[in-house]
Design an enzyme around this catalytic site. Structure first.
Site, mmCIF file in Angstrom:
data_model
loop_
_atom_site.group_PDB
_atom_site.id
_atom_site.type_symbol
_atom_site.label_atom_id
_atom_site.label_comp_id
_atom_site.label_asym_id
_atom_site.label_seq_id
_atom_site.Cartn_x
_atom_site.Cartn_y
_atom_site.Cartn_z
ATOM 1 N N GLN A 117 0.830 -1.214 0.000
ATOM 2 C CA GLN A 117 0.000 0.000 0.000
ATOM 3 C C GLN A 117 0.857 1.254 0.000
ATOM 4 O O GLN A 117 0.500 2.247 -0.630
ATOM 5 C CB GLN A 117 -0.937 -0.010 1.207
ATOM 6 C CG GLN A 117 -1.961 -1.124 1.165
ATOM 7 C CD GLN A 117 -2.695 -1.200 -0.164
ATOM 8 O OE1 GLN A 117 -3.423 -0.304 -0.547
ATOM 9 N NE2 GLN A 117 -2.482 -2.293 -0.884
ATOM 10 N N HIS B 194 1.671 3.014 -3.305
ATOM 11 C CA HIS B 194 0.650 3.749 -4.069
ATOM 12 C C HIS B 194 0.992 5.233 -4.157
ATOM 13 O O HIS B 194 1.006 5.820 -5.230
ATOM 14 C CB HIS B 194 -0.730 3.579 -3.429
ATOM 15 C CG HIS B 194 -1.453 2.359 -3.907
ATOM 16 N ND1 HIS B 194 -1.868 2.208 -5.208
ATOM 17 C CD2 HIS B 194 -1.841 1.244 -3.254
ATOM 18 C CE1 HIS B 194 -2.487 1.038 -5.332
ATOM 19 N NE2 HIS B 194 -2.470 0.433 -4.166
ATOM 20 N N GLU C 298 -9.153 0.392 5.529
ATOM 21 C CA GLU C 298 -9.591 -0.031 4.194
ATOM 22 C C GLU C 298 -9.295 -1.523 4.004
ATOM 23 O O GLU C 298 -10.167 -2.311 3.651
ATOM 24 C CB GLU C 298 -8.847 0.791 3.142
ATOM 25 C CG GLU C 298 -9.169 0.405 1.714
ATOM 26 C CD GLU C 298 -8.293 1.138 0.706
ATOM 27 O OE1 GLU C 298 -8.635 1.120 -0.489
ATOM 28 O OE2 GLU C 298 -7.248 1.709 1.099
ATOM 29 N N HIS C 299 -8.035 -1.916 4.235
ATOM 30 C CA HIS C 299 -7.613 -3.315 4.133
ATOM 31 C C HIS C 299 -7.127 -3.787 5.503
ATOM 32 O O HIS C 299 -6.300 -3.115 6.125
ATOM 33 C CB HIS C 299 -6.452 -3.477 3.141
ATOM 34 C CG HIS C 299 -6.709 -2.901 1.786
ATOM 35 N ND1 HIS C 299 -6.184 -1.689 1.373
ATOM 36 C CD2 HIS C 299 -7.433 -3.376 0.745
ATOM 37 C CE1 HIS C 299 -6.572 -1.447 0.129
ATOM 38 N NE2 HIS C 299 -7.333 -2.448 -0.272
ATOM 39 N N ASP D 274 -6.558 -7.045 -4.534
ATOM 40 C CA ASP D 274 -6.521 -5.950 -5.508
ATOM 41 C C ASP D 274 -6.805 -6.432 -6.921
ATOM 42 O O ASP D 274 -7.271 -5.657 -7.760
ATOM 43 C CB ASP D 274 -5.147 -5.269 -5.482
ATOM 44 C CG ASP D 274 -4.986 -4.324 -4.309
ATOM 45 O OD1 ASP D 274 -6.005 -3.948 -3.706
ATOM 46 O OD2 ASP D 274 -3.833 -3.962 -3.990
ATOM 47 N N HIS E 248 -54.099 15.058 4.063
ATOM 48 C CA HIS E 248 -53.615 13.686 4.257
ATOM 49 C C HIS E 248 -54.705 12.847 4.928
ATOM 50 O O HIS E 248 -55.019 11.724 4.493
ATOM 51 C CB HIS E 248 -52.362 13.667 5.141
ATOM 52 C CG HIS E 248 -51.089 14.024 4.440
ATOM 53 N ND1 HIS E 248 -50.837 15.279 3.957
ATOM 54 C CD2 HIS E 248 -49.991 13.273 4.155
ATOM 55 C CE1 HIS E 248 -49.630 15.299 3.411
ATOM 56 N NE2 HIS E 248 -49.084 14.085 3.515
#
Length: 435
Positions: A263, A266, A331-332, A365, A424
């Site tokens: 990661q 990235h 996230e992971h 991934d 109503h």
């Protein structure tokens, strides 16, 4: 150059504030970016194709006479699929098959039931008519993102998937086009940036408006998606990539170091965190990090990410590790432990959970099957991975029988008059039988 990674200890009195500082990420948009994006979106909304052509020439250095020239034909997609190397074609197809198989299990069906009065209630599940898929171009070309975004849309039954991908200086990535062919993308336009988001949101003379825009992009794309939300749906505003590994100290330290790198490579803002009750193991992983870093192609990016945002966290036991993980809502999340099933019971918040020592996040991934579009920046507390359900909408079905309208009309009448909404109440009362 040795990388010194932040050390945190959950037993320290200031752990909470240290963790908050570690996780802090400024997602505020630069004023100039905001102004630029709003200008581009306004121009595309009001001037359509002409604005798209002007911005494509300005940002991607492509000068064409019409937007139609920026559309890739289905024949061109099939050609890309034929011309890429055989091993890439096989890998793409295998990944696509697994992604499709997984997402077919998410497909929701319409349902109805009848109550004791003969009233029919239910839910009609309908796919979106048209979805837009943004795919980064240039250096950041991700065919895996094409599969992960387009296949769930197609499984959901979306009639038309429109893909936009920038091709700076006319450089086309055949692997991305091949992925579009395999995933069943209907139309592809070589347009990128905020102008592509605007075209998908508002429609132009050539590019049709969509119902929802999905897919990753740079700060201009993310800002544009934020701006058009409401006119169209969007998947999410994603922050930097994250990985959190909980390890009992019995996995090879080199494996864990490389998982953290997966990661960190990235971008510089990516975050890699390791939690373990074994202090000696934390030391061993740090040693592996410094040993392996010089072997990495993206060593400079990894070094910055690990120096600025990574952490090694010591905890008392795996249960405390789960508690810290839940606060982070990563996230992971890798559960690199002897018995991941037992620890899973304690996990409440994570985008994707990778079970056991052999389950590298990188598999998720590309080819595991579940979606790699995941909530970041703690949003896993309330949101989910991209899936088939993101491309479907639900309509409630209500069909009262005469008996049901009489019975529930009396309830509605009381509540409506209590709210002071006489029309109503009378609307419901018209269906009530006179005793």
């Amino acid at each position: 150059m040795t990388v010194n990674i932040k050390r945190l200890n959950a037993s320290q009195s200031d752990f909470d504030s240290q963790l908050a500082t570690l996780l802090a990420w400024d997602d505020s948009v630069d004023h100039q970016v905001n102004e630029s994006v709003r200008h581009i979106l306004h121009e595309v909304k009001t001037r359509g194709d002409k604005a798209v052509l002007e911005f494509t020439e300005k940002f991607d250095r492509l000068n064409v006479a019409s937007v139609a020239e920026l559309e890739m034909s289905q024949a061109r997609l099939r050609q890309a699929l034929k011309t890429i190397p055989e091993d890439q074609r096989v890998a793409l197809q295998q990944a696509a098959d697994r992604v499709r198989d997984y997402h077919e299990r998410q497909d929701q069906k319409s349902w109805q039931y009848q109550d004791e009065d003969g009233t029919v209630l239910g839910q009609k599940v309908t796919p979106l008519d048209r979805a837009g898929l943004y795919v980064p171009g240039g250096k950041a070309a991700y065919p895996s993102s094409v599969l992960m975004n387009a296949i769930p849309a197609k499984v959901a039954g979306v009639a038309e998937v429109i893909m936009v991908v920038p091709t700076p200086d006319g450089v086309v990535n055949d692997l991305v086009l091949a992925a579009a062919a395999i995933a069943g993308v209907d139309r592809v336009f070589t347009v990128g940036g905020a102008q592509a988001v605007g075209a998908l949101a508002y429609g132009t003379e050539t590019i049709p408006a969509v119902d929802k825009i999905v897919g990753p992009g740079n700060i201009y794309v993310a800002t544009a998606k934020r701006e058009v939300f409401g006119t169209v749906g969007i998947d999410m505003i994603a922050g930097p990539s994250e990985i959190l590994v909980i390890c009992d100290g019995k996995t090879d330290p080199d494996w864990i170091a490389m998982d953290l790198f997966s990661q960190a490579e990235h971008d510089e803002q990516a975050q890699s965190i390791l939690i373990s009750p074994d202090a000696d193991f934390l030391n061993a992983v740090e040693t592996s990090i410094n040993k392996l870093l010089p072997t990495m192609e993206r060593a400079d990016i990894i070094r910055t990410s690990m120096t600025d945002r990574a952490a090694l966290i010591h905890v008392a036991d795996l249960s405390e590790a789960a508690k810290v993980s839940n606060r982070i809502a990563p996230e992971h999340l890798e559960l690199s432990v002897e018995n991941p099933e037992a620890l899973l019971e304690e996990i409440r918040h994570a985008g994707a959970i990778f079970m056991g020592r052999y389950t590298a996040e990188a598999l998720g991934d590309y080819c595991a099957g579940p979606n790699h579009v995941l909530p970041t920046s703690g949003t896993a507390r309330f949101s989910s991975p991209l899936g088939v359900y993101d491309f479907q909408k639900r309509s409630s079905i209500i069909g009262f029988s005469a008996k049901g309208a009489d019975r529930m009309g009396r309830v509605a009448s009381v509540l409506a008059r209590g709210e002071g909404l006489t029309a109503h109440a009378r609307s419901a009362e018209y269906r009530i039988k006179n005793d």
